[in-house]
Design a protein around this motif. Sequence first.
Motif, PDB file in Angstrom:
ATOM      1  N   ARG A 108      -2.981   0.884  65.565  1.00 51.61           N
ATOM      2  CA  ARG A 108      -4.190   0.664  66.364  1.00 51.61           C
ATOM      3  C   ARG A 108      -4.186  -0.717  67.026  1.00 51.61           C
ATOM      4  O   ARG A 108      -4.791  -0.907  68.074  1.00 51.61           O
ATOM      5  CB  ARG A 108      -5.418   0.822  65.469  1.00 51.61           C
ATOM      6  CG  ARG A 108      -6.635   1.282  66.231  1.00 51.61           C
ATOM      7  CD  ARG A 108      -7.765   1.612  65.303  1.00 51.61           C
ATOM      8  NE  ARG A 108      -7.680   2.958  64.791  1.00 51.61           N
ATOM      9  CZ  ARG A 108      -8.048   3.322  63.573  1.00 51.61           C
ATOM     10  NH1 ARG A 108      -8.513   2.451  62.719  1.00 51.61           N
ATOM     11  NH2 ARG A 108      -7.947   4.569  63.198  1.00 51.61           N
ATOM     12  N   GLY A 109      -3.507  -1.674  66.401  1.00 48.42           N
ATOM     13  CA  GLY A 109      -3.462  -3.022  66.977  1.00 48.42           C
ATOM     14  C   GLY A 109      -2.414  -3.176  68.059  1.00 48.42           C
ATOM     15  O   GLY A 109      -2.256  -4.260  68.615  1.00 48.42           O
ATOM     16  N   SER A 110      -1.671  -2.101  68.359  1.00 50.15           N
ATOM     17  CA  SER A 110      -0.643  -2.177  69.405  1.00 50.15           C
ATOM     18  C   SER A 110      -1.126  -1.412  70.622  1.00 50.15           C
ATOM     19  O   SER A 110      -1.672  -0.318  70.484  1.00 50.15           O
ATOM     20  CB  SER A 110       0.659  -1.527  68.927  1.00 50.15           C
ATOM     21  OG  SER A 110       1.165  -2.236  67.829  1.00 50.15           O
ATOM     22  N   ASP A 125      -3.699   3.282  61.511  1.00 49.19           N
ATOM     23  CA  ASP A 125      -4.342   1.968  61.416  1.00 49.19           C
ATOM     24  C   ASP A 125      -3.354   0.870  61.810  1.00 49.19           C
ATOM     25  O   ASP A 125      -3.715  -0.088  62.495  1.00 49.19           O
ATOM     26  CB  ASP A 125      -4.839   1.753  59.974  1.00 49.19           C
ATOM     27  CG  ASP A 125      -5.795   0.575  59.871  1.00 49.19           C
ATOM     28  OD1 ASP A 125      -6.688   0.463  60.729  1.00 49.19           O
ATOM     29  OD2 ASP A 125      -5.642  -0.244  58.946  1.00 49.19           O
ATOM     30  N   ALA A 126      -2.100   1.026  61.375  1.00 53.10           N
ATOM     31  CA  ALA A 126      -1.093   0.005  61.703  1.00 53.10           C
ATOM     32  C   ALA A 126      -0.834  -0.033  63.207  1.00 53.10           C
ATOM     33  O   ALA A 126      -0.585  -1.088  63.774  1.00 53.10           O
ATOM     34  CB  ALA A 126       0.205   0.298  60.953  1.00 53.10           C
TER      35      ALA A 126
END
Lengths: 286, 155
Positions: free
Chosen positions: B128-130, B125-126
């Motif tokens: 996924r934004g990269s 999840d952490a």
Amino acid sequence: MLSNLKGYYRPQSIPSALALLEKNSGSILVLAGGTKLILNENNIVKELVDITSLGLDYIKEGSGEIRIGATTPIQQIVENRILGNAAGGIISRAAHLTSHSIMVRNTSTVGGELVTSGPLSLFYCTMLVLQAQVRIAGGEEFALAMNVFLDKKGLGGGLLIEVVIPKLPAHSYAAVAPILSDMDRPIICAAGRVTFKKGLCQKAKLAITGTPRVPQRLHRIEEFLEGKPLDGSSIADAMEMAEAVYEPISDSFASEEYRKAVAPSLIKRVLYDCLEQAQDMSGTSE
Amino acid sequence: MKVSLSINQQDVQVEVPAYRTLIDLLRAKGFWSVKHGCEDGQCGSCSVIVDGRAVHSCSRLAAQVEGKSVTTYEGFRSDSRYTSLKEALMNLVDLDCGYCIPGMMVSIMALLEANPEPPEEDVKDALRGSRCFCKATLNDLSNVMEAIDKIRGKW
Ligand SMILES: Cc1cc2nc3c(=O)[nH]c(=O)nc-3n(C[C@H](O)[C@H](O)[C@H](O)COP(=O)(O)OP(=O)(O)OC[C@H]3O[C@@H](n4cnc5c(N)ncnc54)[C@H](O)[C@@H]3O)c2cc1C
């Protein structure tokens, strides 16, 4: 980029925020997380009122409701234990689905999310079926039911300060059913809640995204289900009705035809999910 | 306007125009790990930690971090405990460019600050934004999970 931005205020109270907004209306805007505002090209905005020091960052549980302050970051909703346990976890789930990026969710706020709601807003859709109210400050403070707020008439120049989510009545179960794009964006989603009494569906609330402007309630299906047993036959009828009553939009994520084709199965998923939760809790009879 | 903040545990006071973004402030101060990427909040190249949370610095004004503590990748780059994590991420993207690595490191560091033993799902999840601009997909996280175990001193 806010290339003409000249002024930035961080008031410490709601009245001072409102005074600033009133005095300079036209070229001044509320700034919450900024995930929408700062990235958008906007040459008109000259000043911003940062509302993150107004003490509106909270999640409070009362006896009959949960209150979420407008500047509470979306990720706090995802992580909050009270919200995780409330309404079958659909509030946290919907918050998680507002963005695939934790960086966005750490910044965007509940108020910003609701004010900028559009046709695909799953969070808005969830608030609709939970019959949440928003509290607005602007001159006097007042509360608006989500379906009134849905028309966006209510906000005026005011400040959304709080969302109030009533706790579900006994024997009530809630569910969401999204279809996600490859970037985990919900391209269509149904949300619902069902209250059971003596084995029958006493009350149903259903809403769906992908409709013009903002998500819509499916009143006709709700009325149809009320007073009936929730079973294979009534659910099949509800699916058929969904096909008839749902009038979706086309956009870059999905066509109108696609949304219309999948809507019945999302309604089915929501209703079966509520039913299974009820059976797990043996809650279908009082 | 004047903004007071701490960057990598150093207190600083800067004079900036209201429209200055945090990324532009940080790069002007020489924190080059904070990268311009999509400029649209999608890719995570500009990620920094603000008061313990990973956020984009492209969609945040410098004024918004008044009184806050900002950590960039430079804040822990020389800490040898994190070398294996950086290597695992480099292997994960399996490419030489490395442009996205500081942003990914920052989002994992924020996660580890909150929970030193995160489940794989939270690591996913952490990350996924990269986005890796060279189009690597971040599927197999086993090396990253091993590196996190190493940081915890389990090895
Ligand atoms: C990568 C990325 C993905 C995104 N994906 C989506 C998406 O899928 N769907 C979507 O709808 N949006 C999306 N957004 C936009 C944005 O994240 C949301 O609209 C967000 O929830 C806005 O919240 P905010 O607190 O950042 O609002 P801000 O950007 O601070 O404000 C947005 C607007 O709301 C007004 N406003 C904010 N709070 C209040 C308040 N309390 N009272 C009155 N007015 C207020 C502001 O004046 C402004 O006009 C995305 C953004 C990024 C960067």
